[in-house]
Write a protein that holds these residues in place. Structure first.
Motif, short mmCIF file in Angstrom:
data_model
loop_
_atom_site.label_atom_id
_atom_site.label_comp_id
_atom_site.label_asym_id
_atom_site.label_seq_id
_atom_site.Cartn_x
_atom_site.Cartn_y
_atom_site.Cartn_z
N ARG A 242 44.29 36.25 22.15
CA ARG A 242 44.85 37.68 22.68
C ARG A 242 45.22 38.49 21.62
O ARG A 242 45.16 39.75 21.55
N ALA A 245 42.24 40.14 20.00
CA ALA A 245 41.65 41.15 20.96
C ALA A 245 42.52 42.47 20.92
O ALA A 245 41.94 43.61 21.03
N VAL A 246 43.89 42.40 20.90
CA VAL A 246 44.56 43.55 20.90
C VAL A 246 44.36 44.14 19.52
O VAL A 246 44.45 45.64 19.31
N ARG A 248 41.96 43.95 17.38
CA ARG A 248 40.56 44.86 17.27
C ARG A 248 40.40 46.22 18.35
O ARG A 248 39.95 47.14 17.73
N ARG A 249 41.14 46.11 19.44
CA ARG A 249 41.13 47.22 20.15
C ARG A 249 42.01 48.28 19.85
O ARG A 249 41.72 49.64 20.00
N ASP A 250 43.16 48.04 19.59
CA ASP A 250 44.31 48.96 19.29
C ASP A 250 44.85 49.44 18.07
O ASP A 250 45.46 50.39 17.74
N HIS A 252 43.53 50.72 15.42
CA HIS A 252 43.18 51.96 14.82
C HIS A 252 44.04 53.25 15.55
O HIS A 252 43.92 54.10 15.00
N ARG A 253 44.68 52.86 16.43
CA ARG A 253 45.16 53.85 17.49
C ARG A 253 46.62 54.43 17.17
O ARG A 253 46.90 55.51 17.33
N MET A 290 50.00 49.97 22.63
CA MET A 290 49.41 48.89 21.99
C MET A 290 49.70 47.91 22.91
O MET A 290 50.85 47.58 22.96
N ASP A 292 48.80 44.72 26.12
CA ASP A 292 48.69 44.68 27.68
C ASP A 292 49.91 44.05 28.45
O ASP A 292 49.98 44.15 29.58
#
Length: 332
Positions: A242, A245-246, A248-250, A252-253, A290, A292
């Motif tokens: 998990r 995954a976070v 990689r997804r978030d 750069h935000r 960032m 879930d």
């Protein structure tokens, strides 16, 4: 007649770490131990002394222009690097190891970071909001006056995540690849960013060079922090999958090119959601969320401290291995 390679022993300038390389690596390890035992002194800390010198120089050089800020950074960071070069010229392995140990201890802040997190947790666990609000400035520049328990918990977890890179992983990595000059120069860069790298009327232009140099210096360490956090997630009761995954997804935000990697990894490892509205004096920032999971709670502060400590130990071990692998480039 060709000479057999079996009859030639590599000198320190050809391959291997050499005696000085081993001394520096072991000195860094000793510095990590010193930080764990002593943390930061309340008075006379080398970083505080550097900060006072940098502030005095700022009074002489300040001007609302990038050129003035660049000169300030060059003089401050250059002086720190030259001090590191001079200190690193010690020849005897024991003396060299001692210099590396003291330099490493002086630039690390992992133990103090953990203690500040534990102090925040203790205030909030006892319901002492006033005490927690008074303590938060030790961790970050966020305005705590109107923060309630949830906001204080989120600010603490986010600060621990970001400072795990700034105060632990980054100095260790720079020390591993660039020796004592790397240790001191990195701490100078990071300290200047904290002093002048702000987006306000006084420092938007003068602090530009410090902020950009800090971004460059932390680009690799922040991403390494994210990866180590993923691996250490089970220490805090989290899932490495998990966290990855976070990250990689978030990652750069975040408005910062580096802080987001650390905070996203911590959010995934702790299964919480970080980010949101932050108030810095008269300035308000709205940051993307960032993760879930639920919003951070008081109990997540101690979990974040455990996670940061595990990342720090992993970074120390990695730094020693890197330092041993870096060639000693002195002439044979």
């Amino acid at each position: 007649m060709p000479i057999s390679s079996r009859n030639v022993r590599p000198g320190p300038g050809r391959s291997g770490a050499g005696p000085s390389g081993y001394a520096h690596a072991l000195g860094m390890l000793a510095g990590v131990a010193l930080d764990a035992l002593l943390a930061d002194p309340r008075r006379g800390h080398p970083v505080a002394l550097f900060g006072r010198a940098a502030a005095a120089l700022e009074k002489r050089l300040y001007g609302d222009a990038r050129a003035n800020g660049a000169a300030h950074v060059a003089l401050c960071v250059g002086s720190a690097a030259l001090l590191g070069v001079a200190a690193g010229r010690v020849r005897h392995p024991l003396a060299r190891g001692a210099v590396s140990a003291v330099a490493t201890w002086s630039v690390l802040g992992g133990t103090t970071l953990g203690r500040e997190g534990a102090a925040m947790a203790a205030f909030l666990e006892s319901g002492d909001l006033a005490g927690a609000r008074g303590r938060l400035p030790h961790l970050c520049g966020r305005d705590p006056s109107h923060l309630e328990e949830a906001g204080l918990a989120r600010a603490t977890v986010e600060s621990i995540a970001e400072n795990t890179s700034d105060a632990v992983v980054a100095p260790l990595l720079w020390g591993a690849v660039a020796g004592v000059p790397g240790l001191l120069a990195y701490r100078a860069v990071n300290t200047l960013d904290a002093m002048v790298g702000h987006r306000d009327a006084r420092y938007t232009r003068f602090g530009w060079a410090a902020a950009r140099l800090d971004d460059v210096a932390n680009a690799v360490p922040a991403r390494l922090t994210g990866l180590l956090t993923v691996l250490a997630a089970p220490v805090a009761g989290g899932s490495a999958r998990r966290a990855a995954a976070v990250l990689r997804r978030d990652g750069h935000r975040h408005p910062s090119p580096n802080a987001g990697r650390c905070e996203a990894a911590f959010a995934g490892a702790l299964d919480v959601t970080l980010g949101g509205t932050n108030v810095y004096g008269s300035r308000v920032e709205h940051r993307p969320e960032m993760g879930d999971g639920r919003k951070p709670e008081v109990r997540d502060i101690r979990r974040s401290v455990r996670l940061a400590r595990a990342v720090g130990f992993a970074a120390a071990g990695l730094a020693v291995l890197v330092a041993l692998g870096v060639r000693d480039r002195r002439p044979a």
